[in-house]
Design a protein around this motif. Sequence first.
Motif, PDB file in Angstrom:
ATOM      1  N   ASP A 111       0.842  -1.134  -0.194  1.00  0.00           N
ATOM      2  CA  ASP A 111       0.035   0.053   0.127  1.00  0.00           C
ATOM      3  C   ASP A 111       0.980   1.325   0.059  1.00  0.00           C
ATOM      4  OD1 ASP A 111      -2.427  -1.387   0.311  1.00  0.00           O
ATOM      5  OD2 ASP A 111      -1.851  -1.907   2.151  1.00  0.00           O
ATOM      6  N   CYS A 112       1.880   0.964   0.658  1.00  0.00           N
ATOM      7  CA  CYS A 112       3.024   2.413   0.632  1.00  0.00           C
ATOM      8  C   CYS A 112       4.315   1.832   0.759  1.00  0.00           C
ATOM      9  CB  CYS A 112       2.693   3.196   2.104  1.00  0.00           C
ATOM     10  SG  CYS A 112       3.612   4.352   2.036  1.00  0.00           S
ATOM     11  N   ASP A 164       6.685   1.549 -10.676  1.00  0.00           N
ATOM     12  CA  ASP A 164       6.547   0.463 -12.105  1.00  0.00           C
ATOM     13  C   ASP A 164       6.111  -0.993 -11.629  1.00  0.00           C
ATOM     14  OD1 ASP A 164       7.364   2.221 -13.824  1.00  0.00           O
ATOM     15  OD2 ASP A 164       9.475   1.477 -14.079  1.00  0.00           O
ATOM     16  N   CYS A 165       6.245  -1.361 -10.170  1.00  0.00           N
ATOM     17  CA  CYS A 165       6.102  -2.329  -9.751  1.00  0.00           C
ATOM     18  C   CYS A 165       4.633  -2.306  -8.830  1.00  0.00           C
ATOM     19  CB  CYS A 165       6.869  -3.077  -8.808  1.00  0.00           C
ATOM     20  SG  CYS A 165       8.526  -2.699  -9.300  1.00  0.00           S
ATOM     21  N   LEU A 166       4.021  -1.236  -8.572  1.00  0.00           N
ATOM     22  CA  LEU A 166       2.919  -1.052  -7.484  1.00  0.00           C
ATOM     23  C   LEU A 166       1.400  -1.090  -8.177  1.00  0.00           C
ATOM     24  CD1 LEU A 166       4.386   1.993  -5.441  1.00  0.00           C
ATOM     25  CD2 LEU A 166       4.099  -0.576  -4.682  1.00  0.00           C
ATOM     26  N   GLU A 167       0.614  -1.543  -7.336  1.00  0.00           N
ATOM     27  CA  GLU A 167      -0.816  -1.271  -7.747  1.00  0.00           C
ATOM     28  C   GLU A 167      -1.393   0.064  -7.793  1.00  0.00           C
ATOM     29  OE1 GLU A 167      -3.020  -4.157  -5.452  1.00  0.00           O
ATOM     30  OE2 GLU A 167      -1.536  -5.498  -5.349  1.00  0.00           O
ATOM     31  N   PRO A 168      -2.469   0.512  -8.658  1.00  0.00           N
ATOM     32  CA  PRO A 168      -2.729   1.753  -8.816  1.00  0.00           C
ATOM     33  C   PRO A 168      -2.942   2.661  -7.471  1.00  0.00           C
ATOM     34  CG  PRO A 168      -4.073   0.246  -9.990  1.00  0.00           C
ATOM     35  CD  PRO A 168      -3.145  -0.443  -9.273  1.00  0.00           C
ATOM     36  N   HIS A 169      -3.454   1.914  -6.470  1.00  0.00           N
ATOM     37  CA  HIS A 169      -3.710   2.955  -5.191  1.00  0.00           C
ATOM     38  C   HIS A 169      -2.359   3.346  -4.398  1.00  0.00           C
ATOM     39  CE1 HIS A 169      -3.340  -0.919  -3.350  1.00  0.00           C
ATOM     40  NE2 HIS A 169      -3.187  -0.252  -2.161  1.00  0.00           N
ATOM     41  N   ALA A 170      -1.336   2.500  -4.648  1.00  0.00           N
ATOM     42  CA  ALA A 170      -0.186   2.591  -3.673  1.00  0.00           C
ATOM     43  C   ALA A 170       0.565   3.776  -3.740  1.00  0.00           C
ATOM     44  CB  ALA A 170       0.727   1.332  -3.781  1.00  0.00           C
ATOM     45  N   LEU A 171       1.122   4.290  -2.707  1.00  0.00           N
ATOM     46  CA  LEU A 171       1.699   5.818  -2.562  1.00  0.00           C
ATOM     47  C   LEU A 171       3.276   5.251  -2.265  1.00  0.00           C
ATOM     48  CD1 LEU A 171       2.122   7.104   0.433  1.00  0.00           C
ATOM     49  CD2 LEU A 171      -0.268   7.012   0.254  1.00  0.00           C
ATOM     50  N   ILE A 172       4.025   6.399  -2.701  1.00  0.00           N
ATOM     51  CA  ILE A 172       5.366   6.391  -2.431  1.00  0.00           C
ATOM     52  C   ILE A 172       5.812   7.476  -1.538  1.00  0.00           C
ATOM     53  CG2 ILE A 172       7.707   6.150  -3.400  1.00  0.00           C
ATOM     54  CD1 ILE A 172       6.532   5.095  -6.026  1.00  0.00           C
ATOM     55  N   ALA A 217       6.009  10.362 -10.178  1.00  0.00           N
ATOM     56  CA  ALA A 217       5.680  11.614  -9.211  1.00  0.00           C
ATOM     57  C   ALA A 217       4.352  11.754  -8.930  1.00  0.00           C
ATOM     58  CB  ALA A 217       6.056  12.832 -10.058  1.00  0.00           C
ATOM     59  N   ALA A 218       3.459  11.177  -9.628  1.00  0.00           N
ATOM     60  CA  ALA A 218       1.918  11.546  -9.141  1.00  0.00           C
ATOM     61  C   ALA A 218       1.590  10.834  -8.070  1.00  0.00           C
ATOM     62  CB  ALA A 218       1.000  11.113 -10.401  1.00  0.00           C
ATOM     63  N   ARG A 219       2.406   9.902  -7.586  1.00  0.00           N
ATOM     64  CA  ARG A 219       2.053   9.107  -6.087  1.00  0.00           C
ATOM     65  C   ARG A 219       2.993   9.344  -5.289  1.00  0.00           C
ATOM     66  NH1 ARG A 219       1.752   2.849  -7.434  1.00  0.00           N
ATOM     67  NH2 ARG A 219       0.834   3.215  -9.192  1.00  0.00           N
ATOM     68  N   PHE A 220       4.221  10.236  -5.620  1.00  0.00           N
ATOM     69  CA  PHE A 220       5.073  10.244  -4.806  1.00  0.00           C
ATOM     70  C   PHE A 220       4.991  11.580  -3.530  1.00  0.00           C
ATOM     71  CE2 PHE A 220       9.089  12.328  -3.858  1.00  0.00           C
ATOM     72  CZ  PHE A 220       9.936  11.118  -2.953  1.00  0.00           C
ATOM     73  N   VAL A 221       4.868  11.314  -2.286  1.00  0.00           N
ATOM     74  CA  VAL A 221       4.669  12.647  -1.511  1.00  0.00           C
ATOM     75  C   VAL A 221       6.024  12.488  -0.652  1.00  0.00           C
ATOM     76  CG1 VAL A 221       3.221  13.409   0.483  1.00  0.00           C
ATOM     77  CG2 VAL A 221       2.373  11.952  -1.435  1.00  0.00           C
ATOM     78  N   ALA A 222       6.643  13.541  -0.996  1.00  0.00           N
ATOM     79  CA  ALA A 222       8.221  13.766  -0.560  1.00  0.00           C
ATOM     80  C   ALA A 222       8.097  13.811   0.983  1.00  0.00           C
ATOM     81  CB  ALA A 222       8.864  14.828  -1.222  1.00  0.00           C
ATOM     82  N   VAL A 242      -1.988  12.841  -0.532  1.00  0.00           N
ATOM     83  CA  VAL A 242      -1.304  13.497   0.296  1.00  0.00           C
ATOM     84  C   VAL A 242      -1.859  13.541   1.768  1.00  0.00           C
ATOM     85  CG1 VAL A 242      -0.616  15.810   1.253  1.00  0.00           C
ATOM     86  CG2 VAL A 242      -0.890  15.380  -1.404  1.00  0.00           C
ATOM     87  N   GLU A 243      -3.318  13.085   1.826  1.00  0.00           N
ATOM     88  CA  GLU A 243      -3.680  12.833   2.981  1.00  0.00           C
ATOM     89  C   GLU A 243      -3.601  11.275   3.735  1.00  0.00           C
ATOM     90  OE1 GLU A 243      -8.058  13.888   2.627  1.00  0.00           O
ATOM     91  OE2 GLU A 243      -7.430  16.034   3.083  1.00  0.00           O
ATOM     92  N   ARG A 244      -3.320  10.470   2.503  1.00  0.00           N
ATOM     93  CA  ARG A 244      -2.711   9.143   3.090  1.00  0.00           C
ATOM     94  C   ARG A 244      -1.353   9.142   3.348  1.00  0.00           C
ATOM     95  NH1 ARG A 244      -3.452   5.222  -0.820  1.00  0.00           N
ATOM     96  NH2 ARG A 244      -3.762   6.559  -2.530  1.00  0.00           N
ATOM     97  N   ALA A 245      -0.753  10.142   2.969  1.00  0.00           N
ATOM     98  CA  ALA A 245       0.940  10.142   3.123  1.00  0.00           C
ATOM     99  C   ALA A 245       0.833  10.646   4.573  1.00  0.00           C
ATOM    100  CB  ALA A 245       1.732  10.740   2.117  1.00  0.00           C
ATOM    101  N   GLU A 246      -0.008  11.390   5.117  1.00  0.00           N
ATOM    102  CA  GLU A 246       0.024  12.044   6.235  1.00  0.00           C
ATOM    103  C   GLU A 246      -0.315  11.271   7.294  1.00  0.00           C
ATOM    104  OE1 GLU A 246      -1.291  16.772   5.986  1.00  0.00           O
ATOM    105  OE2 GLU A 246      -1.729  15.750   7.789  1.00  0.00           O
TER     106      GLU A 246
END
Lengths: 268, 268
Positions: A53-54, A73-81, A103-108, A146-150
């Motif tokens: 998931d993350c 490249d290896c993740l399912e659509p919902h997963a964040l980085i 980048a669209a799923r990367f929350v630094a 972003v909220e899921r990363a938080e």
Amino acid sequence: VGLLGGSVGLSLRRSGIHVVGYSRRPEGCRAAVEAGAIDEGCTQLEQACEGSDCVVVAAPVDKIAELAAAAADCLEPHALITDVGSTKARITEELLQRWPVAAARFVAAHPIAGSEKTGVEHATASLLDGKVVVLTPHPGLSTDVVERAEAFWRQAGGTVVRMSPHEHDRHLAAISHVPHLLASLLANFPEAESLPLVGSGWQDMTRVAAGDPGMWTAICQHNRHAIVQQLDRFAAELAELRTRVAGPDPAELMRWLEAAKRRKQAVS
Amino acid sequence: VGLLGGSVGLSLRRSGIHVVGYSRRPEGCRAAVEAGAIDEGCTQLEQACEGSDCVVVAAPVDKIAELAAAAADCLEPHALITDVGSTKARITEELLQRWPVAAARFVAAHPIAGSEKTGVEHATASLLDGKVVVLTPHPGLSTDVVERAEAFWRQAGGTVVRMSPHEHDRHLAAISHVPHLLASLLANFPEAESLPLVGSGWQDMTRVAAGDPGMWTAICQHNRHAIVQQLDRFAAELAELRTRVAGPDPAELMRWLEAAKRRKQAVS
């Protein structure tokens, strides 16, 4: 899975979250399992990311963008980085330019919980507890990501604050990167004959100089612009201090020392 | 009888030595007795010194020469005087010039065991154990007096080394006085908005900035010449560091960080 990645793992496992570690070396996976930082280790990135998931990229700053892109490249659509890097602007720019899909799923993120110690054997479940985790989401991210990363970083024990990557890098240059360089300068500064006389003041001030030179070289490369600016500002303040010490008015030096003491005590 | 004087007292009392404290304020004497640092306290210097074998002047550096001279007037012929001041040259010169009779029994000492904490309530019996105590005897002292001062400081737990007052002051400027000023500079350095983000590196590097501003102003006055010299040397090395960070060769910065790490680890 080193000091920070291992501590994230230990912290999450407290809540029963299943943690998979990635290390190219089988010994790296083994050490992380033995330290209790991960449930299982993989030496293949694809395998490590499968079903996650993350993903937390806990690597030196000059490796983060590329690893995040490889993970994406290896993740399912919902997963964040997310990541733990001490610099934020260049990593974000690199991803946005070279790997916009990743980048669209990367929350630094930057959990402010480092140490001069490295390696999973120094990781602790409580390292992040109550520590500030700076998130520097880029404008292209969805609110949901972003909220899921938080929520993720809160789950790991951190107190989340948000700012822009450049703001982060400017603050950190002043309070972490330049101080680190000064610790190394202080370690190199004394003549050899003075070293037997060092006390606890010098020891405390040079503690971080024992940190990983490779990691800090990469940080200095990444955040060079802000660091040089803050070094110049520091040099200017050092020149003023020299005037204060050499000058005729001890009361002025005393007022300055008093201001520093108040500043220190307000932050302690 | 503050942090250092109190720790000397606590340490000596472990061996059954009778310790008399001097404080102008009765509360000062009471606090020192309660902390176990002294057997009895006196608010009159003459009374405190009566019958003593050794007087330790544990006062700010700008008060030491005068207090040592006052103590000398009250002592029996065999008694010796020592101190705990962080500077040595100016105290010794002042005594030799203004109070030569007192100087003949004054063995200047600096136990390298400070803290940002002050007051007898922070004193401990083990503060000096294994710590370096620098003795800087002037050439006019008899061997017997110097040897007794050495024995005294060993009894208090210290490891004694000898050097000249000027050597001491040059070393201490580099490894203690300039680092202290840099800690205060680092405390004053960040913008207010950066402060919530400080981590353990900044906290360690600014610890001593919480020290007593009056005491440190006096040290800077006393050792101004050596401190300004070392500040200039530090500024020159800071300029070199700036070049290293701004320059094109990360390998050079890395070698410098590696040297600092080795230096730090060799002294830890």
